[in-house]
Design a protein around this motif. Sequence first.
Motif, PDB file in Angstrom:
ATOM      1  N   TYR A 170      -5.102   0.399  -7.184  1.00 54.37           N
ATOM      2  CA  TYR A 170      -6.469   0.852  -6.933  1.00 54.37           C
ATOM      3  C   TYR A 170      -6.556   1.411  -5.513  1.00 54.37           C
ATOM      4  O   TYR A 170      -5.728   1.072  -4.653  1.00 54.37           O
ATOM      5  CB  TYR A 170      -7.468  -0.297  -7.132  1.00 54.37           C
ATOM      6  N   PRO A 171      -7.546   2.262  -5.240  1.00 54.67           N
ATOM      7  CA  PRO A 171      -7.658   2.882  -3.917  1.00 54.67           C
ATOM      8  C   PRO A 171      -7.901   1.850  -2.811  1.00 54.67           C
ATOM      9  O   PRO A 171      -8.669   0.901  -2.985  1.00 54.67           O
ATOM     10  CB  PRO A 171      -8.866   3.811  -4.050  1.00 54.67           C
ATOM     11  N   VAL A 172      -7.258   2.069  -1.668  1.00 55.05           N
ATOM     12  CA  VAL A 172      -7.431   1.190  -0.512  1.00 55.05           C
ATOM     13  C   VAL A 172      -8.907   1.111  -0.128  1.00 55.05           C
ATOM     14  O   VAL A 172      -9.406   0.043   0.212  1.00 55.05           O
ATOM     15  CB  VAL A 172      -6.587   1.693   0.689  1.00 55.05           C
ATOM     16  N   ARG A 173      -9.617   2.226  -0.227  1.00 56.57           N
ATOM     17  CA  ARG A 173     -11.030   2.260   0.166  1.00 56.57           C
ATOM     18  C   ARG A 173     -11.897   1.319  -0.676  1.00 56.57           C
ATOM     19  O   ARG A 173     -13.005   0.957  -0.284  1.00 56.57           O
ATOM     20  CB  ARG A 173     -11.569   3.684   0.102  1.00 56.57           C
ATOM     21  N   ASP A 174     -11.391   0.914  -1.852  1.00 52.38           N
ATOM     22  CA  ASP A 174     -12.154   0.038  -2.750  1.00 52.38           C
ATOM     23  C   ASP A 174     -11.610  -1.389  -2.809  1.00 52.38           C
ATOM     24  O   ASP A 174     -11.897  -2.121  -3.752  1.00 52.38           O
ATOM     25  CB  ASP A 174     -12.160   0.635  -4.161  1.00 52.38           C
ATOM     26  N   ARG A 175     -10.857  -1.793  -1.801  1.00 60.03           N
ATOM     27  CA  ARG A 175     -10.244  -3.132  -1.803  1.00 60.03           C
ATOM     28  C   ARG A 175     -11.249  -4.249  -2.047  1.00 60.03           C
ATOM     29  O   ARG A 175     -10.967  -5.196  -2.779  1.00 60.03           O
ATOM     30  CB  ARG A 175      -9.533  -3.397  -0.478  1.00 60.03           C
ATOM     31  N   GLU A 176     -12.401  -4.139  -1.414  1.00 61.96           N
ATOM     32  CA  GLU A 176     -13.396  -5.216  -1.545  1.00 61.96           C
ATOM     33  C   GLU A 176     -13.859  -5.390  -2.992  1.00 61.96           C
ATOM     34  O   GLU A 176     -14.310  -6.450  -3.381  1.00 61.96           O
ATOM     35  CB  GLU A 176     -14.594  -4.999  -0.601  1.00 61.96           C
ATOM     36  N   ASN A 177     -13.749  -4.344  -3.783  1.00 62.40           N
ATOM     37  CA  ASN A 177     -14.145  -4.423  -5.187  1.00 62.40           C
ATOM     38  C   ASN A 177     -13.042  -4.937  -6.111  1.00 62.40           C
ATOM     39  O   ASN A 177     -13.335  -5.452  -7.193  1.00 62.40           O
ATOM     40  CB  ASN A 177     -14.583  -3.042  -5.690  1.00 62.40           C
ATOM     41  N   TYR A 178     -11.770  -4.772  -5.710  1.00 56.72           N
ATOM     42  CA  TYR A 178     -10.675  -5.040  -6.645  1.00 56.72           C
ATOM     43  C   TYR A 178      -9.652  -6.079  -6.194  1.00 56.72           C
ATOM     44  O   TYR A 178      -8.889  -6.565  -7.022  1.00 56.72           O
ATOM     45  CB  TYR A 178      -9.938  -3.736  -6.959  1.00 56.72           C
ATOM     46  N   ILE A 211       0.862  -1.179   0.000  1.00 57.81           N
ATOM     47  CA  ILE A 211       0.000   0.000   0.000  1.00 57.81           C
ATOM     48  C   ILE A 211       0.899   1.230   0.000  1.00 57.81           C
ATOM     49  O   ILE A 211       1.812   1.348   0.832  1.00 57.81           O
ATOM     50  CB  ILE A 211      -0.931   0.016   1.225  1.00 57.81           C
ATOM     51  N   LYS A 212       0.635   2.125  -0.954  1.00 63.16           N
ATOM     52  CA  LYS A 212       1.444   3.342  -1.086  1.00 63.16           C
ATOM     53  C   LYS A 212       0.553   4.489  -1.543  1.00 63.16           C
ATOM     54  O   LYS A 212      -0.217   4.326  -2.489  1.00 63.16           O
ATOM     55  CB  LYS A 212       2.562   3.097  -2.099  1.00 63.16           C
ATOM     56  N   ASN A 213       0.664   5.606  -0.873  1.00 62.96           N
ATOM     57  CA  ASN A 213      -0.101   6.819  -1.230  1.00 62.96           C
ATOM     58  C   ASN A 213      -1.602   6.561  -1.352  1.00 62.96           C
ATOM     59  O   ASN A 213      -2.255   7.048  -2.274  1.00 62.96           O
ATOM     60  CB  ASN A 213       0.432   7.430  -2.527  1.00 62.96           C
ATOM     61  N   GLY A 214      -2.144   5.755  -0.454  1.00 64.21           N
ATOM     62  CA  GLY A 214      -3.579   5.486  -0.451  1.00 64.21           C
ATOM     63  C   GLY A 214      -4.054   4.471  -1.466  1.00 64.21           C
ATOM     64  O   GLY A 214      -5.248   4.257  -1.630  1.00 64.21           O
ATOM     65  N   ASN A 215      -3.100   3.821  -2.167  1.00 66.49           N
ATOM     66  CA  ASN A 215      -3.448   2.814  -3.177  1.00 66.49           C
ATOM     67  C   ASN A 215      -2.815   1.471  -2.864  1.00 66.49           C
ATOM     68  O   ASN A 215      -1.663   1.404  -2.418  1.00 66.49           O
ATOM     69  CB  ASN A 215      -2.967   3.245  -4.568  1.00 66.49           C
ATOM     70  N   VAL A 216      -3.568   0.411  -3.127  1.00 68.46           N
ATOM     71  CA  VAL A 216      -3.017  -0.937  -3.107  1.00 68.46           C
ATOM     72  C   VAL A 216      -2.329  -1.126  -4.449  1.00 68.46           C
ATOM     73  O   VAL A 216      -2.879  -0.742  -5.487  1.00 68.46           O
ATOM     74  CB  VAL A 216      -4.132  -2.001  -2.956  1.00 68.46           C
ATOM     75  N   TYR A 217      -1.126  -1.690  -4.455  1.00 71.20           N
ATOM     76  CA  TYR A 217      -0.457  -1.977  -5.725  1.00 71.20           C
ATOM     77  C   TYR A 217      -0.015  -3.431  -5.767  1.00 71.20           C
ATOM     78  O   TYR A 217       0.245  -4.052  -4.738  1.00 71.20           O
ATOM     79  CB  TYR A 217       0.738  -1.034  -5.974  1.00 71.20           C
ATOM     80  N   TYR A 218       0.022  -3.965  -6.963  1.00 69.35           N
ATOM     81  CA  TYR A 218       0.439  -5.336  -7.230  1.00 69.35           C
ATOM     82  C   TYR A 218       1.361  -5.278  -8.439  1.00 69.35           C
ATOM     83  O   TYR A 218       0.989  -4.737  -9.481  1.00 69.35           O
ATOM     84  CB  TYR A 218      -0.786  -6.207  -7.522  1.00 69.35           C
ATOM     85  N   LYS A 219       2.584  -5.788  -8.317  1.00 70.05           N
ATOM     86  CA  LYS A 219       3.545  -5.806  -9.422  1.00 70.05           C
ATOM     87  C   LYS A 219       4.026  -7.227  -9.647  1.00 70.05           C
ATOM     88  O   LYS A 219       4.341  -7.940  -8.703  1.00 70.05           O
ATOM     89  CB  LYS A 219       4.772  -4.941  -9.103  1.00 70.05           C
TER      90      LYS A 219
END
Length: 169
Positions: free
Chosen positions: A104-112, A80-88
Amino acid sequence: RYSNGRFHIHTWVPDFMEKAYLPANGDGCTFKSRDGSVVLSVSGSYMIPGQNIDDAYGRETDPTITYKARGGNWYVTSGIKNGNVYYKKKFFGTKVYASLYFAYPVRDRENYDWINAVLDAHFISEDRDWGQEILWAGLGWIDFWFTEEDQVWRMKWEWTNQTMYLHYM
């Protein structure tokens, strides 16, 4: 689905994402959601002499990394960086390395969150000896050929206004 003919990398692209950026050199593509909050980027590059997975994996030291895994020719980092979840995810072959980045935004984790597993399963790098050789590169087009299983293909890439066209010749 996105397929890159230059580096022979492929991935699934979620339906809600649209092409946002297609570089003129044909090394990949970036997709974004309509509101721009979700980003998927896929790219490839030729290996540089001395470049290897051990060094690249060792340089993944960002303190935001919460997950790190490695196989024989790939590795994954996530966090998690700058309010976003990242996957590389990165593949290292003999001639090409390929990268996938999804955020994608951390607040939308359940969607993504579920999309990470699908991307992981469908991100493919075909690192083969395609015999690709650049014949001419100029303003506005690249002409090249490659061989595959005793067939010779010649193609011409043209681009205008960030749109790339492929012409089989």
